[in-house]
Structures are given as C-alpha cells and as structure tokens.
Design a protein around this motif. Structure first.
Motif, PDB file in Angstrom:
ATOM      1  N   GLU A 141       0.819  -1.215   0.000  1.00  0.00           N
ATOM      2  CA  GLU A 141       0.000   0.000   0.000  1.00  0.00           C
ATOM      3  C   GLU A 141       0.852   1.263   0.000  1.00  0.00           C
ATOM      4  OE1 GLU A 141      -3.468   2.095   2.818  1.00  0.00           O
ATOM      5  OE2 GLU A 141      -2.661   0.102   3.317  1.00  0.00           O
ATOM      6  N   TYR A 142       2.024   1.214   0.608  1.00  0.00           N
ATOM      7  CA  TYR A 142       2.832   2.417   0.793  1.00  0.00           C
ATOM      8  C   TYR A 142       4.125   2.414  -0.026  1.00  0.00           C
ATOM      9  CZ  TYR A 142      -0.286   2.941   4.790  1.00  0.00           C
ATOM     10  OH  TYR A 142      -1.405   3.058   5.581  1.00  0.00           O
ATOM     11  N   MET A 143       4.842   1.331  -0.021  1.00  0.00           N
ATOM     12  CA  MET A 143       6.101   1.314  -0.775  1.00  0.00           C
ATOM     13  C   MET A 143       5.836   1.263  -2.281  1.00  0.00           C
ATOM     14  SD  MET A 143       7.640  -2.587  -0.568  1.00  0.00           S
ATOM     15  CE  MET A 143       7.598  -2.763   1.209  1.00  0.00           C
ATOM     16  N   GLU A 144       6.771   1.795  -3.050  1.00  0.00           N
ATOM     17  CA  GLU A 144       6.707   1.727  -4.512  1.00  0.00           C
ATOM     18  C   GLU A 144       7.821   0.771  -4.953  1.00  0.00           C
ATOM     19  OE1 GLU A 144       5.822   5.998  -6.142  1.00  0.00           O
ATOM     20  OE2 GLU A 144       7.090   6.192  -4.352  1.00  0.00           O
ATOM     21  N   ASP A 321       6.049  -2.209   4.941  1.00  0.00           N
ATOM     22  CA  ASP A 321       5.482  -1.457   3.831  1.00  0.00           C
ATOM     23  C   ASP A 321       5.575   0.044   4.110  1.00  0.00           C
ATOM     24  OD1 ASP A 321       4.079  -0.689   1.586  1.00  0.00           O
ATOM     25  OD2 ASP A 321       2.145  -1.473   2.248  1.00  0.00           O
ATOM     26  N   TYR A 322       5.147   0.439   5.287  1.00  0.00           N
ATOM     27  CA  TYR A 322       5.159   1.852   5.665  1.00  0.00           C
ATOM     28  C   TYR A 322       6.591   2.361   5.838  1.00  0.00           C
ATOM     29  CZ  TYR A 322       3.601   6.133   8.033  1.00  0.00           C
ATOM     30  OH  TYR A 322       3.358   7.434   8.388  1.00  0.00           O
ATOM     31  N   SER A 325       8.077   3.417   2.576  1.00  0.00           N
ATOM     32  CA  SER A 325       7.380   4.426   1.777  1.00  0.00           C
ATOM     33  C   SER A 325       8.324   5.582   1.465  1.00  0.00           C
ATOM     34  CB  SER A 325       6.157   4.953   2.532  1.00  0.00           C
ATOM     35  OG  SER A 325       6.559   5.713   3.667  1.00  0.00           O
ATOM     36  N   LYS A 326       8.071   6.271   0.376  1.00  0.00           N
ATOM     37  CA  LYS A 326       8.919   7.402   0.002  1.00  0.00           C
ATOM     38  C   LYS A 326       8.904   8.487   1.077  1.00  0.00           C
ATOM     39  CE  LYS A 326       7.689  10.067  -3.466  1.00  0.00           C
ATOM     40  NZ  LYS A 326       7.465  10.519  -4.865  1.00  0.00           N
ATOM     41  N   GLN A 327       7.753   8.706   1.674  1.00  0.00           N
ATOM     42  CA  GLN A 327       7.644   9.731   2.711  1.00  0.00           C
ATOM     43  C   GLN A 327       8.572   9.450   3.882  1.00  0.00           C
ATOM     44  OE1 GLN A 327       3.788   9.923   4.529  1.00  0.00           O
ATOM     45  NE2 GLN A 327       4.441  11.327   6.140  1.00  0.00           N
ATOM     46  N   HIS A 342      15.088   4.252  -2.247  1.00  0.00           N
ATOM     47  CA  HIS A 342      14.147   4.836  -3.218  1.00  0.00           C
ATOM     48  C   HIS A 342      14.938   5.638  -4.247  1.00  0.00           C
ATOM     49  CE1 HIS A 342      10.753   6.837  -5.047  1.00  0.00           C
ATOM     50  NE2 HIS A 342       9.924   6.128  -4.300  1.00  0.00           N
TER      51      HIS A 342
END
Length: 416
Positions: A141-144, A321-322, A325-327, A342
């Motif tokens: 859901e969060y990682m690309e 996953d979180y 994340s890019k954030q 990333h």
C-alpha cells in the motif's frame, strides 16, 4: 532492555509522550478499552543506539496505532554483557518457533564493535527463518517496489524469492569538480586497471576503496563456500599494500564523500563539511571505487524482515510497507546517515532529508547506481578480510597474516 508499549491512545497524545520520554524510559502508558482488541505486533530493533531512538517517532505516526495495532518494541541493548544475554534469548525463541514478528537490524559493520542479531543475514535467509515477502509486496500500500533500487533490493532475495528488505546502503562516491577537471581515465573499469593507471585521480580512488569491497562478495551462501581463494586474497592484499604505499605521495583533486544527515560531506581541515550539490551548487563528475570485476560494490547497512513464525504476517508486513514508503525514506532519521533505496530521492522533485541535487549531479548519481554489480550485507567475513593486509607487513609475515584470516573466514562461515 528497552520496551515501548504503544496502544489505544490518540496519535497526538502518543507523539507527545514519545518525544517527552527519555531514551531510558521503560514504557509508555496507554488507555485500556474492552471494546477494541487490536493486533499486537512485536518488533525487535537491533540498530545503533542513535537510530533506535528515532523508532519512537516512526511508530507515533504509524497508521492504525491506537485502533488496529498494539506495538511492542524491544531494543537490543548495547551494553555487552546484557546484549549477549538478550541475543541468546531471542535466537533461542526463534529456533523454538517463537520470537518477535518484525526485525529492524543493522549489518555487522566493519567498525561496529557489537555482534549483531544476524551476523550473516543471507545465511539466515537460506535457513528459512524469514517470511517470504513476494506475495505481500504485490499488495503493498505504501512502498513503490518498482522505485526501490533493484540491485540493492536483490541482496535480500535468493532463488526462492524476497526475504529481506534493505533500507539503506553504503556506496563509495568520489567527486571531481566538472568546471575545473575531467576524469583522465576510463570509468568504470576493474580495480586492477584503476590501481595500475598512471593517473593520480585513478590511483587515489583505487587506494580509497575499502579492501573488502574491491573483492566483492566473499561467500556462496547456498553452498557455504568462500568464493575467493587464499592465493587470490594474498595476491590482492599485496597489490593493495603496494598501492597504499605509492598513494602516500599522491596529490589529487578527487574528493572522497560521506553521508551525514542526508548531506554529501568531504573532509576539510575543519572536519566533515557538506558539499552543495543543489541548484546553486557546482556540477561534479561522480565516480565510485570499482571492484575486481569492473563494477561497483555497495554494502547494505540497515534492513528489515519478518519472522516466519509470526502469527500476524499481514500486519507485520504493513510495518515494513510503511517503513519503505517514500515519505518515511525522505524524512526519517533512520535513513539519514546512508543512502536510501528509493531511486527518486535526492532529485529536485523528491528531496532527501531536505537536500536535493541539480540535474547534472542527479544524472551522475543515477549513472553510478547503474554501475552496481555487487550488493552485499556487511558480515564478519568483511571484518576478517579487512585484517588480511597491513601496510607495514610483507613477505612471509604477510603470507601468514593472510592465511590466518582466510582460515578465520572459513571457520566463521562454517559456524554461521
């Protein structure tokens, strides 16, 4: 033992509590409710103490804390006697089919004096102690996933799939001011050609490349074999020593960089100082120390995985996953001392720790990442290889030193 118990409290209140607590606080109080029964996720953190403290802030904003999840964080202590007891207990729990749900770990850094929870991450992966992640990654859901540097992420996989997720990595990067200089040698080439070049910049880069990196990966963890022979280790030890002696008289305009708080820094008389790579900064040629096969070796520093024994794989994966994340990679201190995985970070559109590169520098950075042909975890083998040479040793003394370290490498791998 540091245990942080996070549960059933509003996020704002949680954040206030986290930032107000000292690093030695044992727990964070929480509000009890009989109506909500969130999933409990146990997370084992084995990171240098500086990073461990920032885990508090990360979970303060983790989606679902206080409603869907209770998170228990156990930080492995750094005090040696206490640390060994905790490591033994956790390893015993894992072998007994129990243990934490999630692991956030650092590799066995050559200059890190503590033994990590997993000295040989790939060996543990081969022994099926980590949960296979491929199916979970497809539902992330969060990682690309397609934006995470493939050559580095591959270090956490084998023929059976992805088991570990690298978070940060270390790559030797050298800068040469574009306005004043151009590289006077072909790049990338094998380390041998760099070392044998008459170009002083090439010699400087070769002599500043870590010995354990120029040799690439030391082991085949599927077969438990050292992949470099003792004769090759002796040969390259002697070549490296010869170059170090020669390089003492080298003058070069190449600058060796380190990452600090997201900055690329270089050594000056005043200490490490940041280099301006942004819009109003200079443009640089970026070069990396090559390995013996002509590519670049990078070393995975921090990584994450899930215990195959976990009773809550979906919830455990959400943590990873979180975290990827890019954030979070952009802002978390966990990612500030090494390179994030990333690929968009450090671009003008996607700053890392508030820093970004101008177009030329980012293109150079991107090109360097394409040259990676070895991505490995730091292990005790790297430490052993680091001690397989000495600039003041030669002849039979060097041969005996290399033999001792090679036998040690074989023993370490056999015991892993």
């Amino acid at each position: 033992m540091k245990k942080i118990f996070i549960a059933l409290i509003p996020i704002l209140l949680l954040f206030m509590q986290l930032t107000a607590c000292s690093p030695n606080s044992e727990s964070i109080s929480h509000i009890e409710s009989e109506d909500i029964k969130p999933v409990i996720i146990n997370i084992c953190v084995d990171l240098p103490n500086t990073y461990s403290k920032t885990i508090w802030d990360f979970f303060a904003a983790f989606p679902g804390v206080g409603s869907d999840y209770e998170i228990l964080i156990e930080t492995i202590p750094e005090e040696e006697s206490e640390r060994e007891n905790v490591l033994k207990r956790i390893r015993t729990e894992i072998l007994a089919g129990k243990g934490p749900d999630v692991f956030l770990c650092t590799s066995d850094l050559p200059f890190y004096h503590h033994s990590p929870l997993f000295p040989f991450p790939r060996q543990v992966m081969e022994n099926n102690l980590f949960l296979p992640l491929d199916e979970y990654i497809k539902q992330a859901e969060y990682m690309e996933w397609d934006k995470l540097l493939p050559s580095v992420m591959d270090a956490g996989s084998n023929k059976d799939g992805q088991f570990l997720l690298p978070l940060t990595y270390n790559m030797k990067i050298f800068l040469l001011d574009k306005e004043e200089h151009s590289p006077g040698f072909e790049h990338p080439v094998s380390w041998d050609k760099l070392a044998e070049s008459e170009d002083m910049d090439a010699q400087m880069i070769a002599s500043s490349t870590a010995f354990y990196d120029l040799l690439g990966e030391f082991a085949d963890y599927g077969s438990d074999n050292i992949v470099i022979t003792e004769e090759e280790l002796l040969d390259y030890s002697q070549r490296y020593i010869n170059l170090l002696r020669k390089s003492q008289d080298i003058t070069s305009d190449v600058r060796d960089t380190f990452i600090q708080d997201g900055h690329f820094t270089v050594a000056t008389e005043k200490g490490q100082e940041p280099v301006n790579l942004g819009e109003d900064g200079a443009e640089f040629w970026m070069l990396s120390g090559c390995n013996i096969d002509g590519g670049t070796t990078v070393d995975v520093v921090n990584y994450a995985g899930i215990n195959r024994n976990t009773a809550h794989p979906d919830e455990a994966f959400k943590v990873l996953d979180y975290l990827l994340s890019k954030q979070i990679q952009s802002n978390s201190f966990v990612y500030s001392q090494y390179l994030p995985v990333h690929m968009d970070l450090y671009s003008k559109e996607n700053p890392h720790q508030g820093k970004f590169m101008n177009q030329w520098n980012f293109e150079q950075f991107d090109r360097l990442r394409e040259e990676i042909n070895v991505a490995k975890f730091y292990t005790p083998l790297d430490k052993a290889a680091r001690d397989a040479y000495n600039i003041s040793v030669e002849g039979d003394e060097l041969k005996n030193m290399v033999h001792k370290q090679y036998v040690l490498m074989e023993m370490l791998l056999a015991e892993s």
